[in-house]
Design an enzyme around this catalytic site. Structure first.
Site, PDB file in Angstrom:
ATOM      1  N   GLY A   8      68.985 -63.403  24.839  1.00 44.46           N
ATOM      2  CA  GLY A   8      69.571 -63.639  23.481  1.00 44.46           C
ATOM      3  C   GLY A   8      70.038 -65.355  23.489  1.00 44.46           C
ATOM      4  O   GLY A   8      70.919 -65.533  22.803  1.00 44.46           O
ATOM      5  N   LEU A  10      69.003 -67.972  22.180  1.00 46.73           N
ATOM      6  CA  LEU A  10      68.817 -69.024  20.899  1.00 46.73           C
ATOM      7  C   LEU A  10      70.055 -68.708  20.009  1.00 46.73           C
ATOM      8  O   LEU A  10      69.940 -69.391  18.916  1.00 46.73           O
ATOM      9  CB  LEU A  10      67.526 -68.809  20.326  1.00 46.73           C
ATOM     10  CG  LEU A  10      66.163 -68.849  21.268  1.00 46.73           C
ATOM     11  CD1 LEU A  10      64.963 -68.923  20.444  1.00 46.73           C
ATOM     12  CD2 LEU A  10      66.234 -70.348  21.947  1.00 46.73           C
ATOM     13  N   GLY A  11      70.999 -67.935  20.269  1.00 49.81           N
ATOM     14  CA  GLY A  11      72.112 -67.577  19.509  1.00 49.81           C
ATOM     15  C   GLY A  11      73.156 -68.569  19.461  1.00 49.81           C
ATOM     16  O   GLY A  11      73.042 -69.608  20.229  1.00 49.81           O
ATOM     17  N   GLN A  12      74.365 -68.353  19.044  1.00 46.23           N
ATOM     18  CA  GLN A  12      75.477 -69.073  18.978  1.00 46.23           C
ATOM     19  C   GLN A  12      76.045 -69.639  20.270  1.00 46.23           C
ATOM     20  O   GLN A  12      76.409 -70.562  20.618  1.00 46.23           O
ATOM     21  CB  GLN A  12      76.666 -68.545  18.154  1.00 46.23           C
ATOM     22  CG  GLN A  12      77.897 -69.680  17.842  1.00 46.23           C
ATOM     23  CD  GLN A  12      79.045 -69.086  17.286  1.00 46.23           C
ATOM     24  OE1 GLN A  12      79.181 -67.838  17.267  1.00 46.23           O
ATOM     25  NE2 GLN A  12      80.080 -69.631  16.977  1.00 46.23           N
ATOM     26  N   ASP A  53      62.332 -58.981  24.947  1.00 43.83           N
ATOM     27  CA  ASP A  53      62.992 -58.293  23.852  1.00 43.83           C
ATOM     28  C   ASP A  53      63.680 -57.457  24.712  1.00 43.83           C
ATOM     29  O   ASP A  53      63.074 -56.505  25.522  1.00 43.83           O
ATOM     30  CB  ASP A  53      61.868 -57.563  23.071  1.00 43.83           C
ATOM     31  CG  ASP A  53      62.553 -56.654  21.899  1.00 43.83           C
ATOM     32  OD1 ASP A  53      63.753 -56.108  22.283  1.00 43.83           O
ATOM     33  OD2 ASP A  53      62.346 -56.617  20.820  1.00 43.83           O
ATOM     34  N   TYR A 142      79.597 -51.653  15.706  1.00 43.31           N
ATOM     35  CA  TYR A 142      79.583 -52.767  16.790  1.00 43.31           C
ATOM     36  C   TYR A 142      80.815 -52.609  17.877  1.00 43.31           C
ATOM     37  O   TYR A 142      80.511 -52.724  19.100  1.00 43.31           O
ATOM     38  CB  TYR A 142      80.182 -54.157  16.068  1.00 43.31           C
ATOM     39  CG  TYR A 142      79.988 -55.462  16.810  1.00 43.31           C
ATOM     40  CD1 TYR A 142      78.889 -55.888  17.629  1.00 43.31           C
ATOM     41  CD2 TYR A 142      81.148 -55.958  16.875  1.00 43.31           C
ATOM     42  CE1 TYR A 142      79.211 -57.146  18.320  1.00 43.31           C
ATOM     43  CE2 TYR A 142      81.543 -57.335  17.533  1.00 43.31           C
ATOM     44  CZ  TYR A 142      80.418 -57.896  18.449  1.00 43.31           C
ATOM     45  OH  TYR A 142      80.610 -58.914  19.021  1.00 43.31           O
ATOM     46  N   LYS A 146      80.469 -51.816  21.875  1.00 42.17           N
ATOM     47  CA  LYS A 146      81.415 -52.684  22.857  1.00 42.17           C
ATOM     48  C   LYS A 146      82.212 -51.850  23.822  1.00 42.17           C
ATOM     49  O   LYS A 146      82.215 -52.019  25.109  1.00 42.17           O
ATOM     50  CB  LYS A 146      82.151 -53.790  22.297  1.00 42.17           C
ATOM     51  CG  LYS A 146      81.223 -54.872  21.329  1.00 42.17           C
ATOM     52  CD  LYS A 146      80.428 -55.666  22.498  1.00 42.17           C
ATOM     53  CE  LYS A 146      79.645 -56.726  21.907  1.00 42.17           C
ATOM     54  NZ  LYS A 146      78.533 -57.360  22.901  1.00 42.17           N
TER      55      LYS A 146
HETATM   56  P1  NAD Z   1      73.935 -64.428  18.215  1.00 46.94           P
HETATM   57  O1  NAD Z   1      73.598 -63.361  17.193  1.00 46.94           O
HETATM   58  O2  NAD Z   1      74.189 -65.811  17.694  1.00 46.94           O
HETATM   59  O3  NAD Z   1      72.807 -64.193  19.313  1.00 46.94           O
HETATM   60  C1  NAD Z   1      72.203 -63.408  19.723  1.00 46.94           C
HETATM   61  C2  NAD Z   1      70.909 -63.631  19.857  1.00 46.94           C
HETATM   62  O4  NAD Z   1      70.183 -62.415  20.518  1.00 46.94           O
HETATM   63  C3  NAD Z   1      70.183 -63.916  18.700  1.00 46.94           C
HETATM   64  O5  NAD Z   1      69.593 -65.185  18.862  1.00 46.94           O
HETATM   65  C4  NAD Z   1      69.069 -62.851  18.339  1.00 46.94           C
HETATM   66  O6  NAD Z   1      67.870 -63.260  17.899  1.00 46.94           O
HETATM   67  C5  NAD Z   1      68.788 -62.468  19.888  1.00 46.94           C
HETATM   68  N1  NAD Z   1      68.445 -60.944  19.746  1.00 46.94           N
HETATM   69  C6  NAD Z   1      68.650 -59.728  18.977  1.00 46.94           C
HETATM   70  N2  NAD Z   1      68.218 -58.760  19.119  1.00 46.94           N
HETATM   71  C7  NAD Z   1      67.483 -58.904  20.620  1.00 46.94           C
HETATM   72  C8  NAD Z   1      66.358 -58.334  21.186  1.00 46.94           C
HETATM   73  N3  NAD Z   1      66.272 -57.080  20.964  1.00 46.94           N
HETATM   74  N4  NAD Z   1      65.955 -59.035  22.372  1.00 46.94           N
HETATM   75  C9  NAD Z   1      66.247 -60.121  22.720  1.00 46.94           C
HETATM   76  N5  NAD Z   1      67.228 -61.063  21.914  1.00 46.94           N
HETATM   77  C10 NAD Z   1      67.560 -60.394  20.715  1.00 46.94           C
HETATM   78  O7  NAD Z   1      75.326 -63.630  18.990  1.00 46.94           O
HETATM   79  P2  NAD Z   1      76.333 -64.708  19.966  1.00 46.94           P
HETATM   80  O8  NAD Z   1      77.276 -65.045  19.028  1.00 46.94           O
HETATM   81  O9  NAD Z   1      75.714 -65.696  20.707  1.00 46.94           O
HETATM   82  O10 NAD Z   1      76.785 -63.543  20.822  1.00 46.94           O
HETATM   83  C11 NAD Z   1      76.407 -63.127  22.272  1.00 46.94           C
HETATM   84  C12 NAD Z   1      77.148 -62.042  22.896  1.00 46.94           C
HETATM   85  O11 NAD Z   1      78.499 -62.397  22.607  1.00 46.94           O
HETATM   86  C13 NAD Z   1      76.972 -60.791  22.094  1.00 46.94           C
HETATM   87  O12 NAD Z   1      77.108 -59.703  22.907  1.00 46.94           O
HETATM   88  C14 NAD Z   1      78.172 -60.929  20.971  1.00 46.94           C
HETATM   89  O13 NAD Z   1      78.443 -59.468  20.781  1.00 46.94           O
HETATM   90  C15 NAD Z   1      79.154 -61.308  21.928  1.00 46.94           C
HETATM   91  N6  NAD Z   1      80.390 -61.911  21.152  1.00 46.94           N
HETATM   92  C16 NAD Z   1      80.251 -63.114  20.331  1.00 46.94           C
HETATM   93  C17 NAD Z   1      81.319 -63.659  19.617  1.00 46.94           C
HETATM   94  C18 NAD Z   1      81.045 -64.758  18.879  1.00 46.94           C
HETATM   95  O14 NAD Z   1      82.145 -65.294  17.973  1.00 46.94           O
HETATM   96  N7  NAD Z   1      79.912 -65.615  18.818  1.00 46.94           N
HETATM   97  C19 NAD Z   1      82.607 -63.178  19.801  1.00 46.94           C
HETATM   98  C20 NAD Z   1      82.696 -61.920  20.675  1.00 46.94           C
HETATM   99  C21 NAD Z   1      81.548 -61.229  21.226  1.00 46.94           C
HETATM  100  C1  AKB Z   2      81.991 -60.810  15.063  1.00 53.79           C
HETATM  101  O1  AKB Z   2      82.683 -61.477  14.260  1.00 53.79           O
HETATM  102  O2  AKB Z   2      81.283 -59.897  15.185  1.00 53.79           O
HETATM  103  C2  AKB Z   2      82.228 -61.671  16.460  1.00 53.79           C
HETATM  104  C3  AKB Z   2      83.115 -60.912  17.411  1.00 53.79           C
HETATM  105  C4  AKB Z   2      84.499 -61.282  17.045  1.00 53.79           C
HETATM  106  O3  AKB Z   2      82.824 -59.914  18.002  1.00 53.79           O
HETATM  107  N1  AKB Z   2      82.303 -62.885  16.458  1.00 53.79           N
END
Ligand code: NAD
Ligand code: AKB
Length: 316
Positions: A8, A10-12, A53, A142, A146
């Site tokens: 994953g 390419l995400g945030q 995936d 969600y 978790k």
């Molecule tokens: P995001 O949504 O920005 O990135 C997740 C990436 O996973 C996306 O690029 C998406 O295309 C990819 N993805 C989705 N399904 C997939 C699959 N089947 N196979 C491979 N890739 C797939 O999420 P993020 O913010 O980077 O979060 C990463 C982790 O951190 C997650 O577990 C999220 O729950 C956790 N998290 C994030 C935050 C936040 O504020 N960003 C807060 C709490 C927890």
């Molecule tokens: C969301 O809002 O879903 C995430 C998180 C706090 O897990 N940023």
């Protein structure tokens, strides 16, 4: 030498984390992956990128074995707001994806980093100074994924000695990639709109306090946890982890100090408001501070200054 795989990516979080890890371990030792390519994304243009995936265990195993991966940062996931729109898809990706990653890690003896979230908390949890160990009965799919994920990671550590570690991330604020459909996304979008339009319409109401953190702190803390002495980790899979807590009007007031014309208005989304209301106002992260030395660098003022500096240049 470590060889790292980020799912994953390419995400945030992944966009920042991969670049950080490449600085530490070298570009050739960090493999970015996602289920599809994103045209123009920096990680698809530079360094090693693989298609994985996480619902397909063979695609994970093939990349792990071919690159001789030692550590997996498992970021592929669906976030809270998108998940409420499609709970079945969320369960499939978040739970089956995690299971597949843990199984490959067990077979190939990899360490794993698995993010949890403040979303593990819900009704019944004390909302102020939320303890590390407390009631966890989340009301979102969600949050359910978790909590189940934390337990599954505990199980793989105890049963198979997989070195899996994790953090309950708060809402994360960053300027490289946009957030992926969560409830805390407003705290990123507000900066983009402040710079582009001098105004922002917020989907959460005034007085909605949530724990937050600036991405450089989140990346640093993630790395610190993965380097920590395992003997000192009592809560290895699920540390409360935070830097600041604020409501929309607090971030707006801080932006106004730099962009005086900025105005915030409110157009409440009942689904995301209900999710936010079920999450803590502030969590107690003393276990992370005591067990592996966590200490954030950014508060709301320092983060706001940096976000506006960086985004003003990026959005020119
Ligand atoms: P995001 O949504 O920005 O990135 C997740 C990436 O996973 C996306 O690029 C998406 O295309 C990819 N993805 C989705 N399904 C997939 C699959 N089947 N196979 C491979 N890739 C797939 O999420 P993020 O913010 O980077 O979060 C990463 C982790 O951190 C997650 O577990 C999220 O729950 C956790 N998290 C994030 C935050 C936040 O504020 N960003 C807060 C709490 C927890
Ligand atoms: C969301 O809002 O879903 C995430 C998180 C706090 O897990 N940023």
């Amino acid at each position: 030498m470590k060889k790292v795989l980020v799912t994953g990516a390419l995400g945030q979080i992944g966009t920042d984390l991969v670049l950080f890890l490449r600085d530490v371990y070298g570009e050739g030792n960090v493999v970015a992956s996602s289920r599809s390519r994103k045209e123009g994304h920096i990680l698809c243009e530079n360094g090693i990128f693989e298609l994985i995936d996480v619902r397909d265990p063979k695609s994970i195993d093939e990349v792990v074995s071919r690159h001789k991966i030692t550590d997996i940062y498992h970021l592929a996931s669906i976030l809270s707001a998108v998940g409420e729109g499609n709970p079945q898809m969320l369960w499939d990706i978040n739970m089956n994806g995690l299971y597949n990653v843990l199984e490959v890690a067990r077979a190939r003896k990899c360490a794993v980093m698995v993010p949890s979230s403040i979303a593990v908390f819900g009704p019944g949890t004390p909302l102020d100074n939320t303890p590390q160990d407390t009631i966890m009965r989340p009301s979102t799919i969600y949050g359910v994924s978790k909590v189940a994920g934390e337990l599954l990671c505990d199980y793989y550590y105890k049963k198979y000695n997989v070195d899996v570690r994790g953090l309950r991330y708060p809402g994360l604020i960053s300027n490289a990639a946009l957030p992926g459909g969560g409830t805390t996304d407003y705290a990123v979008h507000i900066y983009y709109d402040a710079i582009k339009h001098k105004k922002y319409s917020c989907f959460l109401q005034e007085g909605t306090y949530i724990d937050m953190m600036y991405m450089p702190d989140a990346i640093e803390g993630t790395y610190m946890l993965m380097q920590a002495d395992p003997a000192k980790l009592k809560h290895r899979n699920a540390f409360n982890f935070c830097a600041m807590s604020f409501a929309p009007e607090d971030i707006a007031a801080e932006i106004k100090k730099i962009i005086p014309e900025f105005e915030i208005t409110y157009d409440i989304d009942p689904i995301r408001q209900a999710i936010a209301d079920s999450w803590p106002n502030t969590i107690d992260d003393s276990a992370a501070r005591e067990e592996w030395g966590w200490k954030p660098k950014y508060d709301l003022a320092a983060m706001t200054k940096d976000m506006i500096d960086v985004l003003s240049k990026k959005l020119k």
